[in-house]
Design a protein around this motif. Structure first.
Motif, mmCIF file in Angstrom:
data_model
loop_
_atom_site.group_PDB
_atom_site.id
_atom_site.type_symbol
_atom_site.label_atom_id
_atom_site.label_comp_id
_atom_site.label_asym_id
_atom_site.label_seq_id
_atom_site.Cartn_x
_atom_site.Cartn_y
_atom_site.Cartn_z
ATOM 1 N N PRO A 149 0.804 -0.601 0.269
ATOM 2 C CA PRO A 149 0.057 -0.015 0.140
ATOM 3 C C PRO A 149 0.551 0.975 0.103
ATOM 4 N N GLU A 150 0.043 2.210 -0.941
ATOM 5 C CA GLU A 150 0.939 3.384 -0.488
ATOM 6 C C GLU A 150 0.980 4.442 0.443
ATOM 7 N N ARG A 151 1.701 5.448 0.327
ATOM 8 C CA ARG A 151 1.485 5.453 2.087
ATOM 9 C C ARG A 151 1.570 7.178 2.200
ATOM 10 N N ILE A 152 1.562 7.840 0.516
ATOM 11 C CA ILE A 152 2.635 9.099 0.383
ATOM 12 C C ILE A 152 1.684 10.122 0.588
ATOM 13 N N ILE A 153 1.594 11.482 1.212
ATOM 14 C CA ILE A 153 0.919 12.661 1.662
ATOM 15 C C ILE A 153 1.136 13.986 0.364
ATOM 16 N N PRO A 154 -0.157 14.000 -0.454
ATOM 17 C CA PRO A 154 -0.082 14.722 -1.221
ATOM 18 C C PRO A 154 0.534 16.374 -0.892
ATOM 19 N N GLY A 155 0.978 17.137 -1.920
ATOM 20 C CA GLY A 155 1.985 18.245 -1.211
ATOM 21 C C GLY A 155 3.294 18.020 -0.822
ATOM 22 N N TYR A 159 9.155 13.720 -1.321
ATOM 23 C CA TYR A 159 9.831 13.717 -0.201
ATOM 24 C C TYR A 159 9.491 12.521 0.590
ATOM 25 N N GLU A 160 7.673 11.895 0.677
ATOM 26 C CA GLU A 160 7.415 10.857 1.274
ATOM 27 C C GLU A 160 8.101 8.924 0.595
ATOM 28 N N LEU A 161 7.672 9.513 -0.250
ATOM 29 C CA LEU A 161 7.870 8.803 -1.929
ATOM 30 C C LEU A 161 9.596 8.590 -1.026
ATOM 31 N N ILE A 205 -6.259 0.892 8.318
ATOM 32 C CA ILE A 205 -5.992 1.999 9.968
ATOM 33 C C ILE A 205 -5.231 3.314 10.271
ATOM 34 N N GLU A 206 -4.421 3.167 9.497
ATOM 35 C CA GLU A 206 -3.174 4.286 9.581
ATOM 36 C C GLU A 206 -4.248 5.249 9.273
ATOM 37 N N ASN A 207 -5.084 5.738 8.124
ATOM 38 C CA ASN A 207 -6.102 6.671 8.215
ATOM 39 C C ASN A 207 -6.618 7.033 8.365
ATOM 40 N N ASN A 213 -9.220 10.688 15.306
ATOM 41 C CA ASN A 213 -7.589 11.808 15.994
ATOM 42 C C ASN A 213 -8.445 13.079 15.781
ATOM 43 N N ILE A 214 -8.549 13.171 14.199
ATOM 44 C CA ILE A 214 -9.216 14.408 13.450
ATOM 45 C C ILE A 214 -10.539 14.672 13.988
ATOM 46 N N ALA A 215 -11.641 13.999 14.299
ATOM 47 C CA ALA A 215 -13.116 13.774 14.645
ATOM 48 C C ALA A 215 -13.044 14.457 16.515
ATOM 49 N N PRO A 251 -12.140 22.285 8.918
ATOM 50 C CA PRO A 251 -13.679 22.787 8.503
ATOM 51 C C PRO A 251 -14.377 21.305 7.272
ATOM 52 N N GLY A 252 -13.292 20.119 7.340
ATOM 53 C CA GLY A 252 -14.175 19.020 7.246
ATOM 54 C C GLY A 252 -12.779 18.162 7.236
ATOM 55 N N VAL A 253 -12.813 16.958 6.246
ATOM 56 C CA VAL A 253 -11.911 15.523 6.062
ATOM 57 C C VAL A 253 -12.551 15.660 4.783
ATOM 58 N N VAL A 260 -12.127 8.126 3.478
ATOM 59 C CA VAL A 260 -12.463 7.313 2.384
ATOM 60 C C VAL A 260 -12.745 5.796 2.981
ATOM 61 N N ASP A 261 -11.610 5.640 3.558
ATOM 62 C CA ASP A 261 -10.750 4.478 4.027
ATOM 63 C C ASP A 261 -11.589 4.069 5.391
ATOM 64 N N PRO A 262 -11.878 4.891 6.232
ATOM 65 C CA PRO A 262 -12.623 4.073 7.629
ATOM 66 C C PRO A 262 -13.987 3.808 6.750
ATOM 67 N N THR A 396 -10.588 29.421 8.854
ATOM 68 C CA THR A 396 -11.406 28.061 9.876
ATOM 69 C C THR A 396 -10.562 27.397 10.385
ATOM 70 N N ARG A 397 -8.850 27.431 9.280
ATOM 71 C CA ARG A 397 -7.605 26.226 9.972
ATOM 72 C C ARG A 397 -6.465 27.308 10.675
ATOM 73 N N ASN A 398 -7.351 28.061 11.044
ATOM 74 C CA ASN A 398 -6.243 28.886 12.802
ATOM 75 C C ASN A 398 -5.140 29.213 11.533
HETATM 76 N N1 SAJ Z 1 -7.277 17.504 8.765
HETATM 77 C C1 SAJ Z 1 -7.536 17.826 9.303
HETATM 78 N N2 SAJ Z 1 -6.994 18.203 10.810
HETATM 79 C C2 SAJ Z 1 -5.153 17.731 10.932
HETATM 80 C C3 SAJ Z 1 -5.275 16.943 9.095
HETATM 81 C C4 SAJ Z 1 -6.042 16.724 8.603
HETATM 82 O O1 SAJ Z 1 -8.719 19.217 8.631
HETATM 83 O O2 SAJ Z 1 -4.630 17.671 11.478
HETATM 84 C C5 SAJ Z 1 -7.785 17.519 7.514
HETATM 85 C C6 SAJ Z 1 -6.815 17.707 5.588
HETATM 86 O O3 SAJ Z 1 -7.251 19.228 5.797
HETATM 87 C C7 SAJ Z 1 -7.691 17.227 4.620
HETATM 88 C C8 SAJ Z 1 -8.493 15.648 5.518
HETATM 89 O O4 SAJ Z 1 -7.862 16.565 6.572
HETATM 90 O O5 SAJ Z 1 -8.612 17.121 4.488
HETATM 91 C C9 SAJ Z 1 -6.883 14.824 4.960
HETATM 92 O O6 SAJ Z 1 -5.768 15.261 4.981
HETATM 93 P P1 SAJ Z 1 -4.440 15.033 5.277
HETATM 94 O O7 SAJ Z 1 -3.084 15.355 5.116
HETATM 95 O O8 SAJ Z 1 -3.997 14.483 6.773
HETATM 96 O O9 SAJ Z 1 -4.228 13.574 4.739
HETATM 97 P P2 SAJ Z 1 -4.462 13.288 2.864
HETATM 98 O O10 SAJ Z 1 -5.285 12.628 2.648
HETATM 99 O O11 SAJ Z 1 -3.647 13.581 2.131
HETATM 100 O O12 SAJ Z 1 -2.972 11.683 3.450
HETATM 101 C C10 SAJ Z 1 -3.308 10.632 4.123
HETATM 102 C C11 SAJ Z 1 -2.112 10.212 4.485
HETATM 103 N N3 SAJ Z 1 -3.073 9.592 5.856
HETATM 104 C C12 SAJ Z 1 -1.525 9.605 6.913
HETATM 105 O O13 SAJ Z 1 -1.344 10.417 7.438
HETATM 106 C C13 SAJ Z 1 -2.999 8.415 7.369
HETATM 107 C C14 SAJ Z 1 -0.840 9.646 3.076
HETATM 108 O O14 SAJ Z 1 0.312 8.844 4.509
HETATM 109 C C15 SAJ Z 1 -2.305 8.757 2.408
HETATM 110 O O15 SAJ Z 1 -1.127 8.134 1.844
HETATM 111 C C16 SAJ Z 1 -3.191 8.870 1.974
HETATM 112 O O16 SAJ Z 1 -4.128 9.544 3.258
HETATM 113 C C17 SAJ Z 1 -3.914 7.776 1.599
HETATM 114 O O17 SAJ Z 1 -3.778 7.754 0.262
HETATM 115 O O18 SAJ Z 1 -4.270 6.916 2.095
#
Ligand code: SAJ
Length: 408
Positions: A149-155, A159-161, A205-207, A213-215, A251-253, A260-262, A396-398
């Motif tokens: 499974p991939e794990r990289i974060i957009p943005g 670096y993460e790859l 479960i990582e996601n 945690n965000i909720a 402002p949401g996820v 999606v994953d949960p 909404t993002r401080n």
């Molecule tokens: N968000 C918050 N509060 C936070 C962090 C994020 O509200 O403290 C929001 C963001 O603004 C965004 C959403 O959550 O709308 C998700 O953003 P994110 O930056 O947390 O994560 P993704 O979806 O860009 O990438 C995630 C990563 N997973 C984890 O950190 C566990 C990434 O490593 C995975 O590769 C990717 O999902 C994936 O493809 O599964």
């Protein structure tokens, strides 16, 4: 060694380019001709730090070719979408299944199929193995399956790859060793070989962990709002504890991963999941909460019309051009249900018109509104913070600290 990467999207493309740039012979496959044409012209299909340079490097290496179908190779990497079915919440694995069938129709005996797409635990046993078995019975070919499974974060993808550790789920440890070599061509992180189902579960479960945690943070924001506490200060201080790490309210996820994953777990274990389901619901509810706050702040400032309010940011997070499941789009959808319209929208990363009342010019957008709601913490708004002076700003993002703002 020849590698065929199937699905040249947000994950497949950086993976294919990294492998080619690091000396592997790579064929990138995508069904969409326009994606292939864009890459052939040396252009990127999405914006991401460092990708233009990586694309040039991969093309100059001579190791990259493109095709609209799968080709003969030693290793196949499948990175196609895995959406969920809105009603049942279960994974829709049709793209993965199709990609596996396409590969099986041409792959040589002994080759390896590594699935990178996120799948719900058990998908490989339930969906992929029966296809492999059917093929083995018909053709006699023994194909190895793996889940990486991939794990990289957009943005911060590149670096993460390169630096993140990787999970390699296999049946046979020798296949794990071979994949370590393939991924080791560009990845410096640790590679953990485990079984396939553990790899599937770990990724989901990582996601899910992050979603919960965000909720929690979003719920804390509401508690703090009711009793006039500063949630960011509360979290900052709590996080000084060595074993506490609360994420930030927002402002949401959005995005195509955490939101999606949960649901895969909710769909597969409906009678057991509780926290996971409720965390999803809390986060899905958040854009509506933002709307309530907008309405409160409008009242406080005698702003009568929603046309005088502007949403800054349409992407799901900062400094990317990806709008999938973005909180802003969720908020607009919610307003649509109530036939509320006229709120203005602007995002410097979205240069085509996606929604009504969207601006393409930041200054005109500012001129036309009294109140700005910062939905995304793009560097652009942080750098242009001074231009918001005189406006009512709901952050909404401080992310804005040099001007006075309303918070969640
Ligand atoms: N968000 C918050 N509060 C936070 C962090 C994020 O509200 O403290 C929001 C963001 O603004 C965004 C959403 O959550 O709308 C998700 O953003 P994110 O930056 O947390 O994560 P993704 O979806 O860009 O990438 C995630 C990563 N997973 C984890 O950190 C566990 C990434 O490593 C995975 O590769 C990717 O999902 C994936 O493809 O599964």
């Amino acid at each position: 060694m020849k590698i065929n990467v199937i699905g040249l999207g947000y994950i497949g493309l950086p993976t294919a380019l990294s492998m080619a740039a690091n000396g592997l012979n790579v064929i990138g496959t995508d069904l969409k001709q326009d994606i292939l044409d864009t890459i052939k012209k040396g252009k990127m299909t999405f914006q991401e730090k460092g990708m233009d340079e990586l694309l040039s490097k991969a093309r100059e290496s001579g190791n990259l070719s493109l095709s609209d179908r799968c080709v003969e190779a030693d290793v196949y990497i499948i990175s196609v979408p895995t959406p969920y079915i809105k009603i049942s919440k279960k994974i829709d694995s049709k793209y993965v299944e199709k990609a596996v069938r396409d590969v099986l129709s041409i792959c040589p005996d002994g080759s390896v199929i590594a699935i990178e797409s996120t799948v719900s635990p058990g998908t490989i046993d339930d969906v992929v193995r029966p296809v492999l078995e059917e093929n083995e019975n018909e053709s006699g070919k023994k194909i190895h399956i793996a889940h990486v499974p991939e794990r990289i974060i957009p943005g911060n993808m590149l670096y993460e790859l390169r630096n993140n550790s990787r999970t390699i789920g296999v049946d046979d440890p020798s296949v794990g060793e071979m994949l370590k070599e393939v991924y080791g061509s560009f990845c410096m992180g640790q590679m953990i070989v485990t079984d396939i189902k553990t790899a599937e579960m770990t990724k989901v479960i990582e996601n899910t962990y992050r979603d919960i945690n965000i909720a929690f943070a979003n719920e804390l924001a509401k508690i703090c709002r009711r009793d006039n506490m500063d949630v960011y200060e509360v979290i900052r201080v709590a996080n000084m504890h060595p074993r506490v790490n609360i994420l930030s309210p927002g402002p949401g996820v959005g995005g195509h991963c955490i939101s999606v994953d949960p649901w895969f777990l909710v769909g597969d274990y409906p009678d057991i999941v509780n926290i996971i389901r409720h965390a999803r619901l809390v986060n899905d509810e958040q854009p509506r909460y933002v709307l309530e706050r907008i309405s409160e702040i409008m009242q406080e400032n005698s702003i009568q019309k929603i046309e005088e309010v502007g949403l800054y940011g349409m992407t799901y997070k900062e400094n990317v051009d990806d709008t999938r499941e973005s909180p802003t789009l969720q908020l607009l959808d919610y307003m649509k249900q109530y036939a509320a319209k006229g709120i203005k929208v602007y995002d410097p990363y979205i240069t085509y018109n996606m929604v009504p009342d969207q601006y393409q010019n930041f200054d005109s957008f500012l001129n036309d509104v009294k109140m700005i709601v910062v939905m995304v913490a793009h560097d652009h708004i942080i750098n242009n913070c001074a231009s918001l002076k005189g406006k009512v700003v709901f952050d909404t993002r401080n992310c804005l600290h040099d001007i006075e703002t309303y918070k969640l």
